[in-house]
Design a protein around this motif. Structure first.
Motif: not given
Length: 184
Positions: A110-138
């Protein structure tokens, strides 16, 4: 009853996708593997595109539930970060291996499909934010680049364990990376 059938179809679709790849994914094969009457999956997802969209949403929903930050113990140091990250990679390549493979297959498909790929990318960004909070807390001083580096390393370890060496001890790589990130 209908919701259980839909859930069973999606769970089976993820397992099929994770085990055999995108080309193996058909409505009929999902029905057969899930033990559903023929046409059940197409009743929920009329097209292949709709089925892929359902799978993307299912994966995101289950990952949010399985890795809910509110349900995870607070990480306050490097040793806890290392332990937690090793446990996360173990889960992704162990009990959740089919889902992880399916997610990677979908990222590529789905790399080239903006509609179907967006939920995956959004989930990835959510995970990145969560990870950044953990990295900061560490206690890592520059969390944004450290997060990107840790996640890139994890992607490599996940792919390696899923494709080349399922018994790879990833702890030395994770420990070395976390300690190096903390020093920089």
């Amino acid at each position: 009853m209908a919701a259980a059938t839909r859930e069973r179809a999606l769970e089976t679709a993820v397992e099929l996708l994770g085990a055999e790849g995108v080309r193996a994914l058909t409505h009929a094969r999902v029905d057969e593997r899930a033990g559903l009457p023929p046409g059940s999956t197409s009743n929920w997802f009329r097209t292949r595109r709709a089925l892929l969209g359902g799978i993307v949403d299912w994966i995101a929903e289950h990952e949010r539930a399985d890795f809910d930050p509110a349900a995870t113990p607070a990480i306050t140091g490097l040793d806890q970060l290392i332990e937690s990250w090793c446990a996360l990679v173990e889960l992704q390549t162990g009990p959740f291996a089919a889902r992880t493979r399916a997610r990677y297959a979908l990222f590529l498909e789905l790399a080239g499909d903006p509609d179907l790929g967006e939920p995956l990318r959004r989930q990835r960004r959510e995970f990145e934010r969560w990870t950044e909070q953990i990295v900061t807390a560490a206690g890592i001083a520059d969390p944004a680049p450290a997060t990107r580096a840790l996640m890139a390393l994890s992607d490599g370890l996940l792919l390696h364990r899923l494709t080349v060496d399922p018994t790879l001890d990833m702890r030395p790589a994770i420990e070395r990376a976390v300690r190096a990130l903390a020093r920089s």
